[in-house]
Design a protein around this motif. Structure first.
Motif, mmCIF file in Angstrom:
data_model
loop_
_atom_site.group_PDB
_atom_site.id
_atom_site.type_symbol
_atom_site.label_atom_id
_atom_site.label_comp_id
_atom_site.label_asym_id
_atom_site.label_seq_id
_atom_site.Cartn_x
_atom_site.Cartn_y
_atom_site.Cartn_z
ATOM 1 N N SER A 51 0.821 -1.204 0.000
ATOM 2 C CA SER A 51 0.000 0.000 0.000
ATOM 3 C C SER A 51 0.862 1.265 0.000
ATOM 4 O O SER A 51 1.814 1.386 0.762
ATOM 5 C CB SER A 51 -0.917 0.033 1.219
ATOM 6 O OG SER A 51 -1.577 1.281 1.311
ATOM 7 N N GLU A 52 0.472 2.209 -0.840
ATOM 8 C CA GLU A 52 1.172 3.489 -0.920
ATOM 9 C C GLU A 52 1.035 4.269 0.381
ATOM 10 O O GLU A 52 1.885 5.087 0.716
ATOM 11 C CB GLU A 52 0.614 4.295 -2.107
ATOM 12 C CG GLU A 52 1.430 5.489 -2.487
ATOM 13 C CD GLU A 52 2.830 5.146 -2.960
ATOM 14 O OE1 GLU A 52 3.711 6.017 -2.797
ATOM 15 O OE2 GLU A 52 3.070 4.046 -3.479
ATOM 16 N N LEU A 53 -0.011 4.001 1.138
ATOM 17 C CA LEU A 53 -0.220 4.663 2.429
ATOM 18 C C LEU A 53 0.998 4.495 3.340
ATOM 19 O O LEU A 53 1.406 5.419 4.035
ATOM 20 C CB LEU A 53 -1.473 4.096 3.113
ATOM 21 C CG LEU A 53 -1.783 4.580 4.521
ATOM 22 C CD1 LEU A 53 -2.125 6.066 4.501
ATOM 23 C CD2 LEU A 53 -2.938 3.791 5.102
ATOM 24 N N LEU A 54 1.612 3.326 3.314
ATOM 25 C CA LEU A 54 2.765 3.050 4.165
ATOM 26 C C LEU A 54 4.028 3.786 3.706
ATOM 27 O O LEU A 54 5.034 3.783 4.409
ATOM 28 C CB LEU A 54 3.020 1.546 4.238
ATOM 29 C CG LEU A 54 1.959 0.783 5.041
ATOM 30 C CD1 LEU A 54 1.992 -0.698 4.708
ATOM 31 C CD2 LEU A 54 2.136 1.012 6.520
ATOM 32 N N ASP A 79 2.179 -0.269 -4.512
ATOM 33 C CA ASP A 79 1.115 -0.405 -5.515
ATOM 34 C C ASP A 79 1.279 0.600 -6.646
ATOM 35 O O ASP A 79 1.038 0.304 -7.809
ATOM 36 C CB ASP A 79 -0.258 -0.208 -4.861
ATOM 37 C CG ASP A 79 -0.604 -1.317 -3.892
ATOM 38 O OD1 ASP A 79 -0.110 -2.444 -4.066
ATOM 39 O OD2 ASP A 79 -1.380 -1.052 -2.957
ATOM 40 N N LYS A 80 1.708 1.807 -6.299
ATOM 41 C CA LYS A 80 1.885 2.868 -7.292
ATOM 42 C C LYS A 80 2.866 2.431 -8.383
ATOM 43 O O LYS A 80 2.599 2.586 -9.577
ATOM 44 C CB LYS A 80 2.404 4.119 -6.585
ATOM 45 C CG LYS A 80 2.732 5.275 -7.486
ATOM 46 C CD LYS A 80 3.269 6.437 -6.656
ATOM 47 C CE LYS A 80 3.780 7.564 -7.510
ATOM 48 N NZ LYS A 80 4.316 8.659 -6.688
ATOM 49 N N PHE A 81 3.984 1.843 -7.984
ATOM 50 C CA PHE A 81 4.995 1.431 -8.955
ATOM 51 C C PHE A 81 4.605 0.144 -9.679
ATOM 52 O O PHE A 81 4.942 -0.037 -10.850
ATOM 53 C CB PHE A 81 6.359 1.305 -8.287
ATOM 54 C CG PHE A 81 6.900 2.637 -7.863
ATOM 55 C CD1 PHE A 81 7.324 3.563 -8.802
ATOM 56 C CD2 PHE A 81 6.950 2.989 -6.528
ATOM 57 C CE1 PHE A 81 7.803 4.814 -8.429
ATOM 58 C CE2 PHE A 81 7.431 4.227 -6.131
ATOM 59 C CZ PHE A 81 7.849 5.146 -7.086
ATOM 60 N N VAL A 135 -7.535 -9.387 -13.141
ATOM 61 C CA VAL A 135 -8.060 -10.299 -12.128
ATOM 62 C C VAL A 135 -7.490 -9.867 -10.786
ATOM 63 O O VAL A 135 -6.279 -9.747 -10.629
ATOM 64 C CB VAL A 135 -7.656 -11.770 -12.431
ATOM 65 C CG1 VAL A 135 -8.185 -12.702 -11.364
ATOM 66 C CG2 VAL A 135 -8.138 -12.183 -13.811
ATOM 67 N N GLY A 136 -8.374 -9.615 -9.833
ATOM 68 C CA GLY A 136 -7.915 -9.175 -8.521
ATOM 69 C C GLY A 136 -8.774 -9.765 -7.425
ATOM 70 O O GLY A 136 -9.905 -10.195 -7.673
ATOM 71 N N GLY A 176 -6.714 -6.033 -3.413
ATOM 72 C CA GLY A 176 -7.151 -6.341 -4.772
ATOM 73 C C GLY A 176 -7.972 -5.230 -5.390
ATOM 74 O O GLY A 176 -7.799 -4.884 -6.562
ATOM 75 N N LYS A 177 -8.871 -4.647 -4.597
ATOM 76 C CA LYS A 177 -9.704 -3.557 -5.112
ATOM 77 C C LYS A 177 -8.854 -2.337 -5.463
ATOM 78 O O LYS A 177 -9.056 -1.713 -6.501
ATOM 79 C CB LYS A 177 -10.777 -3.187 -4.085
ATOM 80 C CG LYS A 177 -11.864 -4.229 -3.967
ATOM 81 C CD LYS A 177 -12.884 -3.837 -2.917
ATOM 82 C CE LYS A 177 -13.897 -4.944 -2.743
ATOM 83 N NZ LYS A 177 -14.833 -4.672 -1.660
ATOM 84 N N TYR A 178 -7.912 -2.002 -4.609
ATOM 85 C CA TYR A 178 -7.053 -0.845 -4.880
ATOM 86 C C TYR A 178 -6.231 -1.076 -6.143
ATOM 87 O O TYR A 178 -6.135 -0.198 -7.000
ATOM 88 C CB TYR A 178 -6.116 -0.562 -3.701
ATOM 89 C CG TYR A 178 -5.184 0.598 -3.979
ATOM 90 C CD1 TYR A 178 -5.595 1.903 -3.795
ATOM 91 C CD2 TYR A 178 -3.905 0.363 -4.474
ATOM 92 C CE1 TYR A 178 -4.758 2.969 -4.089
ATOM 93 C CE2 TYR A 178 -3.060 1.431 -4.771
ATOM 94 C CZ TYR A 178 -3.489 2.719 -4.571
ATOM 95 O OH TYR A 178 -2.661 3.763 -4.872
ATOM 96 N N GLY A 179 -5.642 -2.252 -6.275
ATOM 97 C CA GLY A 179 -4.833 -2.552 -7.446
ATOM 98 C C GLY A 179 -5.641 -2.533 -8.728
ATOM 99 O O GLY A 179 -5.215 -1.954 -9.737
#
Length: 160
Positions: free
Chosen positions: A100-103, A119-121, A141-142, A148-151
């Motif tokens: 997660s980008e949050l971290l 996730d961003k990269f 597919v997630g 999965g939803k964020y990706g």
């Protein structure tokens, strides 16, 4: 991991002079409450460093060790809870799976590091592959969890 630590310690005069690496293993089962309990137990054990970091099978005459790094967690929810706790005593957390980008927000999680791309990269890399190969049709597919939803949402946004 235990094998790697033992190998490093066995060859420590050459690899890490005057240093012995110890370990303690806590299974959090990807459960936030168990992870918090384990984190607090680890911090409590700092008052008994021989119990916390140096296994009894390793004879060490080094000064009292302190935990400097924790390996884990994989799950975002657990990583956030543990990163919040370990930021206070400046214990580094290295995650092998929390993307997660949050971290990545260092003001909130100053001691959190990861061994995988955020996730961003990951989204950017997938997008660049699709563009490079000029794929016209792509199936995403997630999983139905937050990860999965964020990706999936990030990739859909990038592709549109």
């Amino acid at each position: 991991m235990i094998h790697a630590i033992q190998e490093i310690n066995q060859h420590s005069p050459r690899l890490l002079p005057n240093l012995t690496i110890g370990y303690d293993i806590y299974d959090t089962c990807d459960d936030v409450s168990l992870a918090i309990r384990a984190a607090l137990q680890l911090l409590r054990n700092q008052s008994d460093p021989q119990r916390c970091l140096i296994p009894t099978s390793i004879d060490s005459s080094l000064p009292e060790p302190q935990t400097k790094v924790v390996i884990g967690e994989r799950c975002l929810e657990v990583s956030i809870a543990i990163a919040t706790i370990f930021a206070l005593p400046s214990v580094t957390q290295i995650s092998y799976g929390s993307t997660s980008e949050l971290l990545s927000i260092k003001e909130k999680f100053p001691t959190f590091l990861r061994t995988v791309s955020s996730d961003k990269f990951q989204t950017k890399a997938i997008y660049e592959l699709v563009m490079y190969f000029l794929w016209q049709s792509v199936a995403i597919v997630g999983s139905s969890d937050e990860y999965g939803k964020y990706g999936t949402d990030s990739l859909l946004t990038a592709l549109h």
